[in-house]
Design an enzyme around this catalytic site. Structure first.
Site, mmCIF file in Angstrom:
data_model
loop_
_atom_site.group_PDB
_atom_site.id
_atom_site.type_symbol
_atom_site.label_atom_id
_atom_site.label_comp_id
_atom_site.label_asym_id
_atom_site.label_seq_id
_atom_site.Cartn_x
_atom_site.Cartn_y
_atom_site.Cartn_z
ATOM 1 N N GLU A 1 0.821 -1.226 0.000
ATOM 2 C CA GLU A 1 0.000 0.000 0.000
ATOM 3 C C GLU A 1 0.853 1.274 0.000
ATOM 4 O O GLU A 1 0.799 2.079 0.937
ATOM 5 C CB GLU A 1 -0.935 0.006 1.214
ATOM 6 C CG GLU A 1 -1.981 -1.070 1.177
ATOM 7 C CD GLU A 1 -3.002 -0.961 2.309
ATOM 8 O OE1 GLU A 1 -2.697 -0.339 3.338
ATOM 9 O OE2 GLU A 1 -4.106 -1.504 2.149
ATOM 10 N N GLU B 1 -6.513 -8.080 -0.053
ATOM 11 C CA GLU B 1 -6.863 -8.092 1.372
ATOM 12 C C GLU B 1 -8.350 -7.814 1.499
ATOM 13 O O GLU B 1 -8.912 -6.988 0.772
ATOM 14 C CB GLU B 1 -6.128 -6.979 2.130
ATOM 15 C CG GLU B 1 -4.642 -7.156 2.276
ATOM 16 C CD GLU B 1 -4.020 -6.000 3.072
ATOM 17 O OE1 GLU B 1 -4.733 -5.339 3.860
ATOM 18 O OE2 GLU B 1 -2.819 -5.759 2.891
HETATM 19 C C1 GAL Z 1 -4.154 -2.756 5.257
HETATM 20 C C2 GAL Z 1 -2.706 -3.170 5.383
HETATM 21 C C3 GAL Z 1 -2.562 -4.441 6.198
HETATM 22 C C4 GAL Z 1 -3.391 -4.359 7.449
HETATM 23 C C5 GAL Z 1 -4.816 -4.065 7.082
HETATM 24 C C6 GAL Z 1 -5.770 -4.004 8.263
HETATM 25 O O1 GAL Z 1 -4.259 -1.415 4.929
HETATM 26 O O2 GAL Z 1 -2.137 -3.378 4.119
HETATM 27 O O3 GAL Z 1 -1.203 -4.649 6.507
HETATM 28 O O4 GAL Z 1 -2.872 -3.366 8.285
HETATM 29 O O5 GAL Z 1 -4.875 -2.829 6.435
HETATM 30 O O6 GAL Z 1 -7.086 -3.814 7.825
#
Ligand code: GAL
Length: 687
Positions: free
Chosen positions: A159, A322
């Protein structure tokens, strides 16, 4: 180009991919856990894992001392279950020794404060030392795992975001400006720098914008954001250099972000140029389901909007890299997913072009800030809890529907979202401070089609060179418009396209300088109007638009229009421009250009888009009839159409099918006619 050309390893995949961020480096002192993980992975049909994202301290505990043994074991374990590893470069967070020995690697804020070691995403993209250290570890990772059977893809950093204002970045910024403008005189002209005595004598005087310094030169503010995108991409290119060289056949991704509050994709960077450097698009999707401020279908329309943006970037299936199987930990309120929501959320992304569903994270951390963030394996280490079983069900669902992989979305409608336009417009002092709402406006226009189950591509300005595949192109609030874009839009309409633009269009050029001579000539020719004024209303004030015998609310912005060839479809009902044109239509070449002069509610957008344009242009809609709150989206492969049907309401609904169809999720045939769909129910139907 085929969607898998950049992703040869995926072309051979027989499965839809399912998995998540796997951080065993947090559990090295708990050796038994790995065995449990492997057992659980098989149980939920998980096959793909991002590994090593924040593992630098575990991989290089002291400068030059590398410990890959634990990662070898993880890679081998993933291979042992026939799984894929999306191997990360660890640059998003670094070991303490690195900041301690080389302080230049930490960022400097716009107030010129030097940041301390800590957190993550806190590194200077210019720092030669940081680049060197990242280059070394990336090179070692690529060399060590280049032939590993689990290596499936590269996850570069994490990110990317943020900016740095240190002396190294100032020097890079000045060099970038010099490359762009050539002479300081050209920069002064582009910045309208004679204003407030802001003329520069040489590039060495230019500083990045700051609250404690220069913040009023709009062209400079815009250039700084462009430079931040450039610098981030430049750093990314540096990161991938050894990887491309050593593993040229392994695809590269970086996880992009969305912003459900905006709603839009993350706008700290412009993803349009970034996407060109990336093989496969992925993003991290965290829709705030079950909130108390909007219906579930509204949240779903935001998720759809972002999915459509990310799919359109490369016109190809993408990864949800994710998502959470249950709740997150960073919302003001972090709700659990109700029963059915996990499957719904998964199908909601498949419906808009995702081929991969992954989670943050596989196993919930024991300590630190993410110890309460949802994960597949909870602290109970049990496959019996509700979340684990939901993931198991989704794993089976993905197995059942795997024939949809590589299917494409064919859209006849495009809606533009332009991050640079947002930057420029948000910076504009004028109009109304709190109701600019570019992102909400683009989403509102998008949603008018989404509500009618019409596929939409969310396009970026680079797509304007060829819009011929679209029957309708909507460009809401394109405040900043280059002459080039005007010409491209003219060409699109001249050749038969239908274009819709709105109030606050075409005010400034790419330097954020107002066009002289009023509403630009090219837009006058195209729309057959000239905008003479834009009235800005207080939030409680209203005007009205009379359209086809019915009155619709107009609020926030009302453009006053002079006609030069356009036909009037709707008129204002009050104020000094009462009875003046509000909605116009103009034939230009073989096509038509519409102008919506005022901000309106969803009722008017539904009327003009769905009842009028969709009908008259014969835009394809799915043959399945669904009530409001139930979405139907299509993907196509080898002449076969897959319909993704999702009940976004908290009640049972009824669909009507035109003929018998097979549900891929259950394998059952569903007969023609009426069919009940439970609360949050999902179907993936094919003929
Ligand atoms: C994302 C990040 C992850 C984790 C996640 C939690 O933005 O890439 O490492 O922190 O959020 O929701």
């Amino acid at each position: 180009m085929k969607s898998t050309d950049n992703f040869p390893k995926y072309a051979n995949e027989k499965r839809l991919l399912h998995g998540g961020d796997y951080n065993p480096d947090q559990w090295l002192k708990y050796p038994n856990i790995l065995e449990d993980d492997i057992r659980f992975m098989k149980q939920v049909n998980a096959n793909t894992f991002s590994v090593g994202i924040f593992a630098w301290a575990a991989l290089e505990p002291r400068e030059g001392e590398f410990t890959f043994g634990w990662l070898d074991k993880i890679m081998d374990s993933i291979a042992s279950i026939g799984g894929n590893a999306i191997l990360a470069t660890p640059s998003a967070a670094r070991p303490a020794w690195l900041s301690q020995k080389y302080p230049e690697v930490t960022r400097t804020s716009h107030r010129r404060e030097k940041m301390m070691h800590g957190g993550r995403h806190n590194h200077c993209f210019s720092s030669p030392v940081y680049r060197e250290k990242v280059g070394i570890i990336n090179h070692k990772l690529a060399e060590r795992y280049k032939d590993h059977p689990a290596l499936f893809m590269w996850h570069i950093s994490n990110e990317y975001s943020g900016e740095c204002h240190c002396a190294l970045c100032q020097a890079n910024f000045r060099a970038w400006l010099e490359g762009k403008y050539g002479t300081i005189d050209a920069l002064n002209d582009a910045y309208w720098a004679a204003f407030w005595a802001h003329l520069y004598n040489d590039f060495g005087q230019v500083e990045s914008p700051s609250d404690i310094g220069e913040g009023w030169i709009h062209g400079l503010n815009l250039d700084w954001k462009r430079f931040t995108t450039y610098m981030t991409i430049d750093f990314y290119k540096h990161e991938i250099a050894p990887i491309r060289e050593i593993t040229p056949d392994v695809a590269i991704t970086n996880n992009f972000m969305g912003d459900f509050n905006a709603p839009s994709v993350f706008t700290g960077l412009d993803y349009a140029p970034f996407a060109k450097e990336i093989d496969v698009i992925s993003w991290d999707a965290y829709p705030p389901w079950h909130n108390d401020y909007e219906p579930t279908a509204h949240t779903a329309s935001k998720l759809a909007f972002m999915n459509d943006y990310f799919r359109t970037l490369k016109d190809a299936p993408f990864l949800i890299l994710e998502s959470t199987p249950s709740q997150v930990n960073w919302q003001p309120v972090n709700r659990a997913k109700r029963p059915g929501m996990h499957a719904l959320s998964t199908v909601a992304s498949l419906a808009h072009g995702a081929d991969v569903i992954m989670y943050f994270q596989w196993r919930k951390s024991r300590g630190s800030t993410e110890k309460l963030h949802g994960a597949v394996v909870d602290h109970d280490n049990s496959p019996e809890n509700r979340v684990f079983k939901d993931v198991e069900d989704v794993g089976q669902l993905l197995v059942n529907v795997s024939e949809i992989r590589h299917s494409r979305t064919i859209s006849q409608v495009a809606v533009m979202f332009d991050t640079e336009n947002l930057w420029a417009f948000d910076n504009a002092e004028g109009f109304s401070r709190n109701s600019k709402k570019y992102q909400q406006t683009v989403h509102a226009h998008y949603k008018a089609f989404w509500d009618a189950n019409i596929s939409v591509d969310v396009i970026t300005p680079d797509k304007c060179a060829d819009l011929s595949r679209y029957k309708i192109v909507v460009i809401p609030m394109q405040y900043m418009m280059t002459e080039k874009m005007m010409g491209e839009l003219q060409a699109y309409v001249k050749n038969g396209g239908t274009l819709v633009a709105t109030y606050i269009t075409g005010l400034v050029n790419e330097s954020d300088l107002m066009y002289l001579g009023g509403f630009p000539q090219k837009l006058q020719e195209l729309f057959g109007i000239a905008v003479t004024e834009t009235d800005t209303l207080y939030p409680s004030q209203r005007n009205g638009i009379l359209y086809e015998g019915k009155q619709y609310e107009a609020f926030d912005y009302c453009a006053v229009l002079d006609l030069c060839g356009a036909e009037v479809l709707g008129t204002y009902t009050s104020d000094f421009y009462a009875n003046g044109a509000a909605i116009t239509k103009h034939t230009y070449g073989k096509g038509t250009a519409y102008f919506i002069g005022a901000r309106t509610g969803a009722d008017f957008l539904a009327k003009i888009y769905r009842d009028y344009l969709v009908e008259s242009l014969n835009i394809t809609q799915p043959p399945i009839q669904a009530p409001p709150g139930v979405s139907v989206q299509a993907r196509i492969k080898e002449g076969k159409t897959y319909y993704f049907i999702i009940n976004y309401t908290e009640e049972k609904q009824t669909l009507t099918l035109p003929y018998d169809m097979r549900d891929l999720i259950t394998g059952k045939i569903i007969g023609a006619g009426r069919h009940p769909l439970p609360e949050y129910g999902v179907l993936i139907l094919t003929e």
